[in-house]
Scaffold this motif. Sequence first.
Motif, PDB file in Angstrom:
ATOM      1  N   GLY A 131       3.480 -15.084 -14.020  1.00 21.56           N
ATOM      2  CA  GLY A 131       3.248 -15.341 -15.431  1.00 21.56           C
ATOM      3  C   GLY A 131       4.547 -15.523 -16.196  1.00 21.56           C
ATOM      4  N   TYR A 132       5.553 -14.728 -15.866  1.00 21.12           N
ATOM      5  CA  TYR A 132       6.844 -14.821 -16.569  1.00 21.12           C
ATOM      6  C   TYR A 132       7.552 -16.139 -16.257  1.00 21.12           C
ATOM      7  N   LEU A 133       7.506 -16.557 -14.999  1.00 24.95           N
ATOM      8  CA  LEU A 133       8.259 -17.742 -14.585  1.00 24.95           C
ATOM      9  C   LEU A 133       7.561 -19.044 -14.959  1.00 24.95           C
ATOM     10  N   PHE A 134       6.224 -19.070 -14.860  1.00 29.78           N
ATOM     11  CA  PHE A 134       5.517 -20.352 -15.000  1.00 29.78           C
ATOM     12  C   PHE A 134       4.759 -20.501 -16.323  1.00 29.78           C
ATOM     13  N   VAL A 135       4.495 -19.391 -17.011  1.00 23.94           N
ATOM     14  CA  VAL A 135       3.742 -19.491 -18.275  1.00 23.94           C
ATOM     15  C   VAL A 135       4.607 -19.074 -19.460  1.00 23.94           C
ATOM     16  N   GLY A 136       5.424 -18.057 -19.268  1.00 20.43           N
ATOM     17  CA  GLY A 136       6.305 -17.640 -20.348  1.00 20.43           C
ATOM     18  C   GLY A 136       5.811 -16.419 -21.092  1.00 20.43           C
ATOM     19  N   MET A 137       5.877 -15.269 -20.433  1.00 21.77           N
ATOM     20  CA  MET A 137       5.469 -14.024 -21.076  1.00 21.77           C
ATOM     21  C   MET A 137       6.556 -13.524 -22.021  1.00 21.77           C
ATOM     22  N   THR A 138       6.128 -12.804 -23.044  1.00 18.16           N
ATOM     23  CA  THR A 138       7.062 -12.070 -23.890  1.00 18.16           C
ATOM     24  C   THR A 138       7.179 -10.654 -23.362  1.00 18.16           C
ATOM     25  N   ILE A 139       8.383 -10.244 -22.999  1.00 16.76           N
ATOM     26  CA  ILE A 139       8.574  -8.901 -22.468  1.00 16.76           C
ATOM     27  C   ILE A 139       9.531  -8.133 -23.377  1.00 16.76           C
ATOM     28  N   PRO A 140       9.373  -6.812 -23.464  1.00 16.77           N
ATOM     29  CA  PRO A 140      10.262  -6.024 -24.333  1.00 16.77           C
ATOM     30  C   PRO A 140      11.689  -6.007 -23.783  1.00 16.77           C
ATOM     31  N   HIS A 141      12.659  -5.936 -24.695  1.00 20.16           N
ATOM     32  CA  HIS A 141      14.064  -5.917 -24.288  1.00 20.16           C
ATOM     33  C   HIS A 141      14.690  -4.536 -24.447  1.00 20.16           C
ATOM     34  N   ARG A 142      13.883  -3.574 -24.901  1.00 17.40           N
ATOM     35  CA  ARG A 142      14.372  -2.191 -25.004  1.00 17.40           C
ATOM     36  C   ARG A 142      13.700  -1.348 -23.921  1.00 17.40           C
ATOM     37  N   PRO A 143      14.349  -0.281 -23.467  1.00 20.07           N
ATOM     38  CA  PRO A 143      13.767   0.508 -22.364  1.00 20.07           C
ATOM     39  C   PRO A 143      12.531   1.311 -22.775  1.00 20.07           C
ATOM     40  N   LEU A 144      12.433   1.700 -24.070  1.00 23.27           N
ATOM     41  CA  LEU A 144      11.339   2.586 -24.476  1.00 23.27           C
ATOM     42  C   LEU A 144       9.954   1.994 -24.192  1.00 23.27           C
ATOM     43  N   PRO A 145       9.673   0.718 -24.539  1.00 24.96           N
ATOM     44  CA  PRO A 145       8.330   0.184 -24.215  1.00 24.96           C
ATOM     45  C   PRO A 145       8.041   0.165 -22.717  1.00 24.96           C
TER      46      PRO A 145
END
Length: 264
Positions: A131-145
């Motif tokens: 999903g991240y590579l082919f669709v484009g997921m939004t992922i958190p950039h901070r460790p807490l989530p």
Amino acid sequence: MPVALAPYGRLFAAGIRQQTTYRLAMLGGLVANTTFGLLKSVILLAAVRAGGGNLHGYAVGTMATYVWLSQGLLGSLNLTGRTDLADRIKSGAVVTDFLRPISLQWGTVATDVGKAVCALLPRGVPSMLIGYLFVGMTIPHRPLPWVLGAVSLLLGITVSWASVYLVASAAYWLVEIRGLQVFYMMVSGFFAGLLVPISLFPHWLLVLASSTPFPSMLQYPIDVFTGRGGVGLIAAQVGWLALVGTVGHVLTNAGRRRLEVQGG
């Protein structure tokens, strides 16, 4: 680990070892997850774009995250209502389980959670990567989530298997529970947010879904990971786990007494 919890830790590890023997099945599950993930992506991302780029707080990236996280968790959650325990109760083999010096309820849940955690590696993680590579997921950039999401995920898996334990316990009183399992499968997936996020439900249906433990299994871990919820949702998961665990304890004791009456 405290001595009293050590047997459950070993059962958790045994569940992981048992699940690793089904490598081909997990590969097949990954293919199915990916196929349905692509279909869901097409439908739900089109809905977001038709809504002007925002659908009840979901942008394209967050909707893609919902799709691929929900697909990745399918191999670890039990939304079918089926488990081996129901067959052991029906055949009477469960009497040997009662002879063991541990809780039947939490021993069963610990083994199943071990299998579920193991399934995350060959099914959940690759699904998210696709999903991240082919669709484009939004992922958190901070460790807490990520940390809160991991805690919420483990709670969701545990609530899922502890709830299925309740369904299996019905076999103490019913000759056939397949109808109950089918009903559970239909209701749990819908209210867990498997088809669409439950925030898209009408208000009355959202209230009804939130009155069940099913969102704690799938929707809440996704919301915590994506930042749509936090400690409050985790607290709700803990509350549902406590409630489901208490009901399971009561059913186990009542079922055991019923076995003893019938067996003499």
